[in-house]
Design a protein around this motif. Structure first.
Motif, PDB file in Angstrom:
ATOM      1  N   ASP A 215       0.832  -1.204   0.000  1.00  0.00           N
ATOM      2  CA  ASP A 215       0.000   0.000   0.000  1.00  0.00           C
ATOM      3  C   ASP A 215       0.866   1.252   0.000  1.00  0.00           C
ATOM      4  O   ASP A 215       2.082   1.174   0.177  1.00  0.00           O
ATOM      5  CB  ASP A 215      -1.028  -0.006   1.143  1.00  0.00           C
ATOM      6  CG  ASP A 215      -0.412   0.296   2.497  1.00  0.00           C
ATOM      7  OD1 ASP A 215       0.816   0.219   2.630  1.00  0.00           O
ATOM      8  OD2 ASP A 215      -1.172   0.603   3.429  1.00  0.00           O
ATOM      9  N   LYS A 217       1.121   4.972   1.644  1.00  0.00           N
ATOM     10  CA  LYS A 217       0.568   5.847   2.691  1.00  0.00           C
ATOM     11  C   LYS A 217       0.714   7.346   2.390  1.00  0.00           C
ATOM     12  O   LYS A 217      -0.198   8.113   2.670  1.00  0.00           O
ATOM     13  CB  LYS A 217       1.211   5.516   4.042  1.00  0.00           C
ATOM     14  CG  LYS A 217       0.789   4.136   4.553  1.00  0.00           C
ATOM     15  CD  LYS A 217       0.977   3.981   6.050  1.00  0.00           C
ATOM     16  CE  LYS A 217       0.462   2.634   6.527  1.00  0.00           C
ATOM     17  NZ  LYS A 217       1.475   1.562   6.410  1.00  0.00           N
ATOM     18  N   GLY A 229      -4.467   7.457   5.322  1.00  0.00           N
ATOM     19  CA  GLY A 229      -4.919   6.091   5.614  1.00  0.00           C
ATOM     20  C   GLY A 229      -4.559   5.120   4.500  1.00  0.00           C
ATOM     21  O   GLY A 229      -4.736   3.911   4.661  1.00  0.00           O
ATOM     22  N   TYR A 272      -2.693  -9.576  10.407  1.00  0.00           N
ATOM     23  CA  TYR A 272      -2.087  -8.710   9.386  1.00  0.00           C
ATOM     24  C   TYR A 272      -0.679  -8.375   9.860  1.00  0.00           C
ATOM     25  O   TYR A 272      -0.508  -7.800  10.927  1.00  0.00           O
ATOM     26  CB  TYR A 272      -2.988  -7.483   9.280  1.00  0.00           C
ATOM     27  CG  TYR A 272      -2.513  -6.238   8.549  1.00  0.00           C
ATOM     28  CD1 TYR A 272      -1.175  -5.954   8.281  1.00  0.00           C
ATOM     29  CD2 TYR A 272      -3.441  -5.306   8.134  1.00  0.00           C
ATOM     30  CE1 TYR A 272      -0.793  -4.786   7.632  1.00  0.00           C
ATOM     31  CE2 TYR A 272      -3.069  -4.129   7.487  1.00  0.00           C
ATOM     32  CZ  TYR A 272      -1.742  -3.889   7.250  1.00  0.00           C
ATOM     33  OH  TYR A 272      -1.367  -2.730   6.618  1.00  0.00           O
ATOM     34  N   ASN A 288      -1.444  -6.071  12.851  1.00  0.00           N
ATOM     35  CA  ASN A 288      -2.793  -5.559  13.023  1.00  0.00           C
ATOM     36  C   ASN A 288      -3.731  -6.749  13.187  1.00  0.00           C
ATOM     37  O   ASN A 288      -3.438  -7.859  12.716  1.00  0.00           O
ATOM     38  CB  ASN A 288      -3.214  -4.718  11.817  1.00  0.00           C
ATOM     39  CG  ASN A 288      -2.388  -3.447  11.712  1.00  0.00           C
ATOM     40  OD1 ASN A 288      -2.133  -2.779  12.715  1.00  0.00           O
ATOM     41  ND2 ASN A 288      -1.940  -3.116  10.521  1.00  0.00           N
ATOM     42  N   ARG A 290      -6.799  -7.333  12.025  1.00  0.00           N
ATOM     43  CA  ARG A 290      -7.940  -7.119  11.118  1.00  0.00           C
ATOM     44  C   ARG A 290      -7.461  -7.123   9.674  1.00  0.00           C
ATOM     45  O   ARG A 290      -6.257  -7.210   9.422  1.00  0.00           O
ATOM     46  CB  ARG A 290      -8.539  -5.749  11.447  1.00  0.00           C
ATOM     47  CG  ARG A 290      -7.410  -4.705  11.400  1.00  0.00           C
ATOM     48  CD  ARG A 290      -7.810  -3.291  11.582  1.00  0.00           C
ATOM     49  NE  ARG A 290      -6.641  -2.433  11.690  1.00  0.00           N
ATOM     50  CZ  ARG A 290      -5.885  -2.023  10.682  1.00  0.00           C
ATOM     51  NH1 ARG A 290      -6.168  -2.389   9.455  1.00  0.00           N
ATOM     52  NH2 ARG A 290      -4.824  -1.256  10.877  1.00  0.00           N
ATOM     53  N   GLY A 292      -6.656  -5.234   6.096  1.00  0.00           N
ATOM     54  CA  GLY A 292      -6.070  -3.923   5.793  1.00  0.00           C
ATOM     55  C   GLY A 292      -6.994  -3.072   4.939  1.00  0.00           C
ATOM     56  O   GLY A 292      -7.860  -3.575   4.241  1.00  0.00           O
ATOM     57  N   ASP A 293      -6.791  -1.791   4.994  1.00  0.00           N
ATOM     58  CA  ASP A 293      -7.527  -0.852   4.152  1.00  0.00           C
ATOM     59  C   ASP A 293      -6.491   0.114   3.592  1.00  0.00           C
ATOM     60  O   ASP A 293      -5.874   0.827   4.389  1.00  0.00           O
ATOM     61  CB  ASP A 293      -8.567  -0.113   5.003  1.00  0.00           C
ATOM     62  CG  ASP A 293      -9.552   0.687   4.165  1.00  0.00           C
ATOM     63  OD1 ASP A 293      -9.259   0.915   2.981  1.00  0.00           O
ATOM     64  OD2 ASP A 293     -10.601   1.081   4.692  1.00  0.00           O
ATOM     65  N   PRO A 294      -6.180   0.150   2.312  1.00  0.00           N
ATOM     66  CA  PRO A 294      -6.935  -0.371   1.171  1.00  0.00           C
ATOM     67  C   PRO A 294      -6.466  -1.725   0.627  1.00  0.00           C
ATOM     68  O   PRO A 294      -6.795  -2.051  -0.517  1.00  0.00           O
ATOM     69  CB  PRO A 294      -6.719   0.711   0.112  1.00  0.00           C
ATOM     70  CG  PRO A 294      -5.339   1.219   0.369  1.00  0.00           C
ATOM     71  CD  PRO A 294      -5.089   1.051   1.850  1.00  0.00           C
ATOM     72  N   GLU A 295      -5.771  -2.545   1.392  1.00  0.00           N
ATOM     73  CA  GLU A 295      -5.314  -3.832   0.848  1.00  0.00           C
ATOM     74  C   GLU A 295      -6.469  -4.797   0.554  1.00  0.00           C
ATOM     75  O   GLU A 295      -6.409  -5.587  -0.384  1.00  0.00           O
ATOM     76  CB  GLU A 295      -4.341  -4.519   1.811  1.00  0.00           C
ATOM     77  CG  GLU A 295      -2.996  -3.818   1.955  1.00  0.00           C
ATOM     78  CD  GLU A 295      -2.973  -2.886   3.148  1.00  0.00           C
ATOM     79  OE1 GLU A 295      -4.034  -2.333   3.505  1.00  0.00           O
ATOM     80  OE2 GLU A 295      -1.894  -2.705   3.745  1.00  0.00           O
TER      81      GLU A 295
END
Ligand code: AMP
Ligand code: GLY
Length: 425
Positions: A215, A217, A229, A272, A288, A290, A292-295
């Motif tokens: 990603d 950033k 984000g 993650y 993490n 949870r 990922g965002d935007p993965e």
């Protein structure tokens, strides 16, 4: 189990992607999302409940006979949403509060990695400001200062000089720029290399890797400007060889899940790992608890196995019975953001061109809402992720950038260099 009702918690691009993917399962009867966005309308029922309102979410899950709740963001996990649901006999996909500490306390994660020899940067942690200062003064820059707790991605400071590191320490520990998240700090060696986000499904025993992703950033092209984000992502990383994938699984993800089990914090859900890879040698920057965002927007489209089957197998401790398959295609996602983001920005602008895209282009909404006439309006900093899929990253990238120019809203900006990489590099 017959057909099931699912509740997805969250309202960003990650959650739109989860709703979209779960809706493809023949096992699903109905999907609810709290709060969702304009993109989830039509495939799910949007509920006006905040992701941190655990009490209201649990009440709704009971009242609506939800069979499975899926948690997107980290805050409800760190506040014990999984524990609260489990106490009430409600099924939930996501780790308990104690297991989610792998993300919500960087000191806990670091101590775990050190105790179980999971490769990570050399570091020391402090709760005493003057001891932290003394330690910083003895280091060679560059040096990394991290607040212990959740700080919306802003609690990590890469300092080029000792004065800069001391200034970061003072902001975190003295001025409490991130509140109690800064009661403890980690001071860490600076690692260089290639960054990669890696993900795995786990039921606490079996670990099944997902495809990895990269990603972006920083807000502007060339990785310049303030951190966001996430302005885009692609999957899979061309440098992820089978040998590197094996190392990541055997030296990082499996030992971490086993360590959590041995610590009495069995980890269930998606784990993650944010990794830095230098000379084929992966080390953990952070974990993490949870997706990922935007993965998620570039990995879930490549998942060929039913996501509902995977989530239920995780919750039933039956992941060892499941074969999870991924397409060999590539995905590239570019985020369109509001003018001014990540600083202040205005919302409420109509978005045009969404019906004018090639059929195979996916648009995952983040900060959007429906206007009074059903029109799609901007409603956040990151507004949309436009995702292309093809045989190669280069082709997927071309598709996205060809289509993205057809979408417009006042002030919109996006990076032009997402996934601009040499194939085979
Ligand atoms: P984290 O929240 O720990 O992933 O840190 C946020 C970002 O800071 C990462 O995505 C990296 O780009 C960078 N970062 C964190 N730790 C280090 C490190 N030890 N060396 C170099 N960069 C780092
Ligand atoms: N892509 C960064 C994150 O989800 O934390």
């Amino acid at each position: 189990m017959g057909k099931i009702k699912i509740l997805v918690i969250g309202g960003g691009g990650r959650e739109h992607t989860l709703v979209w993917k779960l809706a493809q399962s023949p096992r699903v009867k109905e999907i609810y999302v709290a709060p969702g966005n304009a993109g989830t309308v039509g495939i799910a029922r949007n509920l006006d409940i905040k992701p941190n309102d655990i009490e209201a979410l649990a009440k709704t899950a009971s009242a609506e006979n939800i069979d499975l709740t899926v948690v997107g963001p980290e805050t409800p996990l760190s506040e014990g949403i999984a524990d609260q649901f489990l106490i009430r006999g409600l099924q939930i996909f996501g780790p308990t509060r104690q297991a989610a500490e792998i993300e919500s306390s960087k000191v806990f994660a670091k101590e775990l990695m050190q105790k179980y020899n999971i490769p990570c940067a050399r570091s020391a942690s402090f709760s005493d400001y003057s001891k932290a200062k003394d330690y910083v003064k003895q280091q060679q820059p560059p040096i990394v200062v991290k607040a212990d707790g959740l700080a919306a991605g802003k609690g990590v400071i890469l300092a080029d000089s000792i004065p800069q590191a001391l200034d970061a320490l003072s902001r975190i520990m003295e001025a409490k720029a991130f509140g109690a998240a800064g009661d403890r700090v980690i001071i860490e060696e600076y690692l260089s290399g290639r960054e990669m986000s890696t993900f795995a499904f786990t039921d606490g025993h079996t670990v099944i890797p997902m495809t990895s992703a990269c990603d972006y950033k920083p807000a502007y092209d060339g990785n310049r400007g303030p951190n966001t984000g996430g302005m885009g992502s692609y999957s899979p990383p061309p440098f992820l060889t089978p040998a590197l994938a094996k190392t990541v699984k055997e030296k990082i993800m499996e030992p971490t899940v086993k360590a959590m089990h041995d610590e009495g914090r069995a980890y269930r859900g998606v784990l993650y790992g944010g990794l830095m890879i230098s000379d084929s040698n992966p080390r953990v920057l952070e974990f993490n608890a949870r997706f990922g965002d935007p993965e998620t927007q570039v990995t879930l489209p490549l998942l060929q196995t039913d996501l509902v089957d995977i989530m239920l197998a995780v919750n039933d401790n039956k992941l060892d019975k499941l074969k999870v398959e991924w397409s060999r295609d590539a995905c590239v996602g570019v985020v369109m953001a509001s003018g001014g983001y990540p600083a202040s920005y205005k919302t409420g602008f109509p978005i045009s061109g969404l019906d004018d895209l090639d059929k195979d282009i996916m648009v995952f909404h983040a900060g959007t809402k429906l206007g009074e006439k059903g029109e799609v309006l901007t409603n956040g900093g990151r507004v949309l992720a436009v995702v292309g899929r093809a045989k190669t990253i280069a082709e997927a990238r071309e598709k996205v950038y060809e289509n993205i120019t057809r979408i417009n809203f006042e002030g919109c900006h996006y990076r032009k260099d997402i996934a601009l990489i040499k194939e085979g590099s």
